[in-house]
Design an enzyme around this catalytic site. Sequence first.
Site, short mmCIF file in Angstrom:
data_model
loop_
_atom_site.label_atom_id
_atom_site.label_comp_id
_atom_site.label_asym_id
_atom_site.label_seq_id
_atom_site.Cartn_x
_atom_site.Cartn_y
_atom_site.Cartn_z
N PRO A 132 -1.16 5.00 2.87
CA PRO A 132 -1.60 4.59 1.37
C PRO A 132 -0.55 5.02 0.14
O PRO A 132 0.47 5.79 0.58
CB PRO A 132 -2.82 5.40 1.29
CG PRO A 132 -3.31 5.92 2.55
CD PRO A 132 -2.04 6.27 3.48
N PRO A 133 -0.61 4.21 -0.98
CA PRO A 133 0.42 4.76 -1.87
C PRO A 133 0.42 6.17 -2.30
O PRO A 133 -0.72 6.54 -2.15
CB PRO A 133 -0.03 3.86 -3.03
CG PRO A 133 -0.93 2.68 -2.38
CD PRO A 133 -1.65 3.21 -1.24
N GLY A 170 3.96 10.13 0.07
CA GLY A 170 5.29 10.28 0.21
C GLY A 170 6.27 9.65 1.24
O GLY A 170 7.23 10.33 1.58
N LYS A 171 6.15 8.44 1.49
CA LYS A 171 6.90 7.58 2.16
C LYS A 171 8.52 7.53 1.71
O LYS A 171 9.32 7.99 2.66
CB LYS A 171 6.30 6.36 2.38
CG LYS A 171 4.99 6.33 3.07
CD LYS A 171 4.36 4.89 3.17
CE LYS A 171 4.15 3.99 2.02
NZ LYS A 171 3.19 4.65 1.03
N THR A 172 8.58 7.07 0.49
CA THR A 172 9.82 6.92 -0.17
C THR A 172 10.69 8.32 -0.05
O THR A 172 11.77 8.32 0.42
CB THR A 172 9.97 6.32 -1.54
OG1 THR A 172 9.32 5.05 -1.39
CG2 THR A 172 11.28 6.06 -1.80
N LYS A 189 -11.40 7.06 6.01
CA LYS A 189 -12.98 7.05 5.73
C LYS A 189 -13.80 8.37 5.68
O LYS A 189 -14.44 8.68 5.05
CB LYS A 189 -13.73 5.96 6.98
CG LYS A 189 -13.35 4.74 6.71
CD LYS A 189 -13.89 3.97 8.16
CE LYS A 189 -13.55 2.38 7.95
NZ LYS A 189 -13.94 1.75 8.94
N SER A 207 -16.65 -3.40 10.17
CA SER A 207 -17.12 -2.11 10.35
C SER A 207 -18.27 -1.63 9.55
O SER A 207 -18.87 -0.25 9.79
CB SER A 207 -15.89 -1.01 9.61
OG SER A 207 -15.85 -1.37 8.63
#
Length: 837
Positions: free
Chosen positions: A382-383, A386-388, A747, A704
């Site tokens: 998710p945004p 901390g990916k970048t 979830k 789901s």
Amino acid sequence: MQRRARRNPSGKGSGKRGDEPRERAGREPGRRSNRLPLLPLRSDLVFPQTVVPLVVNRPSGIRLVDEIHAGERLMGLASQLHPEVDDPGMADLYPTICVGTVLKMLKFPDGSTRIVCQGQTRARLVGVVQTEPYLIAEVEPLEEEEERGVEIDALIHHVNRLFQGMVEQSQQIPEELQVAAMNTREPGRLADLLASSLPFSIEERQAMLGEVNVRARLELLGQYLSRQLAVLELSTKIQEQVGSELTKAQRDHFLRQQIKAIQEELGEGESDNPEVGELWGRIKDADPPEDVLREAERELERLSAMHPSSAEYSIVRTYLDWIAVLPWAKSSKDRLDLRRARKLLDEDHYDLEKIKERILEYLAVRKLKRDMKGPILCLAGPPGTGKTSLGKSIAKALGREFVRVSLGGVHDEAEIRGHRRTYVAAMPGRIIQGMRKAKTNNPVFMLDEVDKLGNDFRGDPSSALLEVLDPEQNGTFHDHYLDVDFDLSKVMFIATANVLESIPSPLLDRMEVLNLPGYSEEEKTLIARKYIVPKQLDAHGLAEGDLDVTDQAVRTIIAEYTREAGLRNLEREIAAVCRKVARRRAEGKRKAVTIGPEHVHELLGPPRFYRELADRAGVPGVATGLAWTPAGGEILFIEATGMPGKGGLTLTGLLGDSMRESAQAAMSYLRGHAQALALDSSRLGKTDVHVHVPAGAVPKDGPSAGVAIVSALVSLFRDRPIQKELAMTGEVTLTGRVLPVGGVREKVLAARRAGIKTILLPRHNEKDLAELPPEVKADVTFRVVDTLDDVLPRLFDERAGKPREPEPAPPPARRARRKKTEDVQAERPDPAPRRRP
């Protein structure tokens, strides 16, 4: 006859300038000196017995001319060494001058004066005795040394022959000069006439003016005439070879060839374009492969044959500059210290153990095998997780350069592969541009937002990335602009994405996916205390003791002001608190501030989110489901109501096809198993059912919610409310089986945030519980189910509300295939927190 030593004040021809002294300690007997007004000439020179028009601009020169013309006196005409000098002195004038008179003077409206002078005799400049209002100098007359004999006659004949040759080769020599030269018999007069009229340089003319020996003067004139005649003959030869009809490009080439031939004839050698030589040196220093070097050499040859003003010159020049600056052979040295890398990763990011282990494994293999190819990783989550920033930490841990390229919204394939050089304003693609920025051929290269690539009539950028992200192919990556192969095999590519479904399957298959899950409230609190609060204090000019945000205040902000899987909104809210405290300090209130939960509403305003569970649950026909979004997990309320009718089904809430089909499958299951479920089949046939999912403006899709829809319908027809703190997820089949779903972690975190205590989970998703934080598993009870027969007994609270009607025993076949339900209650974890940025 013995002749005297030759005097040459110009520095060219027969000797160095200045071999006649400017100051004489003693004068030779019989020599007399005169004082004459002196008129400096910027770029003109007057010979004896010649008439020359001159332009006088200096105020001192104009005054001098006025007085000379009125008194009909002599004046000295001296050439300047440097024309740009406005107020010349003795050191700025040639030592040999011509004494002359003014024949005619004209004044013009612009303030300048035009005069016609006639030279009289040669003289030597001894010194300047007065500078105001104009120069007055002391001069010594020079007498010509004349010789007679066969040698002089031969020199005159030689000079005349050369002069006639120039007349034949050039159309620029006036006829009056030819007639005058033909009728001049005196050797010295002939030399002065030709020297003053032909296109010689000022230095060459001054050398002839300073030569008083007639024989030596004729020899100098012969040398200069020979050179001019050779230049004219060569020019004529080149013109004949090229032809009469020339295009503009051919004319430019012809002129360059003329310059080259003239330089060779003058002995100055070939003058190469310095820019071409500089480019070739830079390209060789870049050490490209042999095929690239050959292509660059071919383009350099084309560049050297072009004129700098041509349009194609800048195109080839820019291309060669790209070749020169790319890091063909320059690599940064990897820092393969695993302990240091682990320390850096832990300092920058909390938790993310799988990703950290993967980086350490890469370092370990790199330490053992130096020539391994770079991995292709994809960080999905998710945004705000901390990916970048994780990519930057990986580059720092490896000791490599970091390059980030955002691919969100890119539709043009040329953005990846570059434009062909035939197009106007062509340039390389973003990959090659990133390599130029990195200045090394092994950086950490981040392809941000790879899931948001588009495609249209300009091509498909995701297809162009297939070559970039394939270790077997990117060693020969071909950019359209460069038109040569570039090695990307040493690059460590890291792609980031929020969702994997929008990434094409061939591209996703080339990447190793590492998931970054959302954070729990405890993890967010720890990250805020260790990373976010210190960062925002520094960003707002606050010291550590100026503001203390308690953990309870952070939890209040998380629960009531943010609803996200990541940390961006939490950081914004903490920044808002810091801004308000910074304003108070700027107003003079220097007291340290402690922010508790009671101060949060005062600083940030009313809460933006609240827990809907208490308001929605506890009503028959309402079930709590769980949904996954790119921003994290959410709880989802399924509302069902009935009305007299013919058994119709209405679905609202902006539902997608998959969710509509799940509702239809749930309704079919109820009608097919009404007796087993203790439902009134006649009521089912006479009741129209309306299923609605609130937040109707938000699109919803996916299978789901099948279990939640079945539970809501059973609750409606049994007229019994489902337990308030119970949520469920899973896909339902027509036979009643519960199939696994994705996004379990997100979830579960959303359910815990909403106050859910029990979750019904498909049995095949039991493995996903291992990824949950220990504190979450301690707060939530998980019940794994295989079929709807395992779900329905868990829906209702037997201790409250209407007494439960006895359920009939299931058929033997159903009893045989039903597995025993297991209640999974996680052990309470060690309270030691995990770290994450």
